[in-house]
Design an enzyme around this catalytic site. Structure first.
Site, PDB file in Angstrom:
ATOM      1  CG  ASP A   1     -76.551  59.547  29.102  1.00 33.81           C
ATOM      2  OD1 ASP A   1     -76.801  58.721  28.218  1.00 33.81           O
ATOM      3  OD2 ASP A   1     -76.786  59.348  30.312  1.00 33.81           O
TER       4      ASP A   1
ATOM      5  CD  GLU B   1     -77.425  56.369  23.227  1.00 38.87           C
ATOM      6  OE1 GLU B   1     -76.841  55.356  22.895  1.00 38.87           O
ATOM      7  OE2 GLU B   1     -77.314  56.870  24.354  1.00 38.87           O
TER       8      GLU B   1
ATOM      9  CG  ASP C   1     -76.001  58.882  33.890  1.00 42.17           C
ATOM     10  OD1 ASP C   1     -76.215  57.786  33.329  1.00 42.17           O
ATOM     11  OD2 ASP C   1     -76.599  59.273  34.899  1.00 42.17           O
TER      12      ASP C   1
END
Ligand SMILES: [Zn+2]
Length: 411
Positions: A194, A278, A365
């Site tokens: 992340d 991501e 996170d």
């Protein structure tokens, strides 16, 4: 065994005559690029098509005998390769235009623009007889150039091209070489990453990569130097000196940032078998002025690019999760999606009405990283045997990956 291309960039140690020669080459490359751009634009307006790099080079050779005899002073590669770069720039522009047409691009199209000495001297790419010596490189026309660092450049490899370039008064050479490469067997775990602003990255195994914020740390000094530049009279020597001081400072920040990102991506690619990220719309986020500085300081774009090519070297697989799968809003324990989670809310709290037993409370996170790691497990059919080791990593809550994916799809 496969062949890979790899660039080695290192600083040159030049004397004054060599600096002049390098500046001449960079100037010729800039001139040819701008000339080619203008020729392409004129031709396009007149006929609807534009000449290729080869046609332009032929035209330029004829021009050399009459209008631009000073081009004889530099290697013929400098203008030739500049025209080739121009072709590449247009190819990228058209590729991005196609992507935008299909709604797959949100950033800028990047129409090639004129090169300007004020925006940096740039450099030139040379091909042909390129030799690596101990402590020096030998290039066509520029001759033997000493290096500041010995032993970094590989010996006994095929060199495809050499690029000489300038940044803040320092000159560098970047050699593109071809290697025989064996991808090592990667037995590392699966990891979700992340990316963030406060922390550079949070990994699903609990590791936190701090954000050194190189730019932010030096922001005060940079602002002071910027003011010093703008106070000096335009065109004066003092202004030039002030601008050079500012440039040196920026260069330092850029080097520090590059170092951080390089070390982090190398470590990930070497020690993890699968990395799940991501898909962030970096260009779009840069439009948000309050975030722009922080994001460009982190260097996410460089992170993605480096991780991708290093992963190929070290047998690691990079999975990019789709943007509609909101990893930060999804419970890594049960797959429940917190629809009205705000940015300020930390930690993540699971309030899944259907699964009161979950009740996960976890650092926001870390939760996102765990969710991402699970996406690699569930969506993968090509996961290598070593990748399964990833299930042994620290997991706060366990869930069947399949049900997780279904819930995500239902969002
Ligand atoms: Zn939950």
């Amino acid at each position: 065994m496969s062949t890979i291309q790899r660039a080695y960039k290192t600083e040159l140690d030049l004397n004054n005559a060599q600096i002049t020669a390098c500046k001449q080459h960079a100037g010729a490359a800039r001139w040819a690029y701008n000339w080619g751009l203008q020729r392409k634009q004129e031709a396009y307006r007149a006929t609807g098509t534009s000449p290729s790099a080869i046609e332009l080079h032929r035209e330029l050779n004829a021009l050399k005998q009459t209008a631009v005899p000073w081009l004889y002073a530099v290697s013929k590669c400098a203008p030739q390769e500049a025209l080739r770069s121009l072709d590449t720039a247009f190819a990228h522009f058209f590729r991005r235009a196609r992507l935008q047409k299909h709604g797959k691009l949100h950033g800028k199209l990047g129409y090639p623009r004129r090169k300007n000495r004020k925006r940096g001297l740039g450099g030139c790419r040379l091909t042909g007889s390129l030799v690596i010596l101990p402590g020096a490189v030998q290039l066509p026309r520029l001759g033997r150039l000493r290096l500041k660092e010995r032993g970094y450049l590989p010996a006994d490899t095929k060199i495809l091209s050499a690029t000489v370039s300038e940044q803040a008064g320092h000159w560098y050479v970047s050699l593109l070489v071809e290697h025989e490469h064996v991808v090592p067997e990667n037995t590392g775990p699966v990891v979700g990453v992340d990316l963030g602003l406060k922390r550079l990255a949070t990994l699903s195994d609990g590791h936190v990569e701090e954000n050194p914020r190189h730019l932010q740390r030096r922001l005060q000094k940079i602002k002071r130097l910027q003011r010093a530049v703008s106070r000096k009279v335009k065109g004066s020597q003092n202004r030039k000196k002030a601008a050079r001081r500012l440039g040196t400072h920026y260069r330092h920040v850029a080097n520090q940032r590059a170092n951080t990102v390089h070390q982090f991506t190398s470590r990930l690619a070497k020690t993890k078998s699968v990395v799940v990220l991501e898909d962030l719309n970096v260009a779009g986020m840069l439009k948000n002025h309050r975030l722009a500085l922080a994001i460009s300081d982190v260097g996410w774009g460089a992170f993605r690019r480096q991780l991708t090519y290093k992963a190929a070297w070290y047998g690691c697989r990079v999975v990019v999760a789709d943007r509609w799968e909101p990893s930060s809003k999804t419970c890594s324990g049960c797959g429940w999606v917190d629809g009205d989670l705000t940015l300020a809310e930390r930690p993540f709290r699971c309030e899944n009405p259907a699964r009161p037993d979950c009740g996960l409370v976890l650092d926001r996170d870390l939760n996102a990283a765990l969710t991402l790691a699970q996406l690699a497990d569930s969506s993968s059919d090509s996961l290598n045997a070593c990748g399964e080791d990833g299930s042994g990593q620290r997991q706060v809550a366990l869930v069947k990956p399949s049900s997780m994916k279904q819930e995500l799809n239902a969002v």
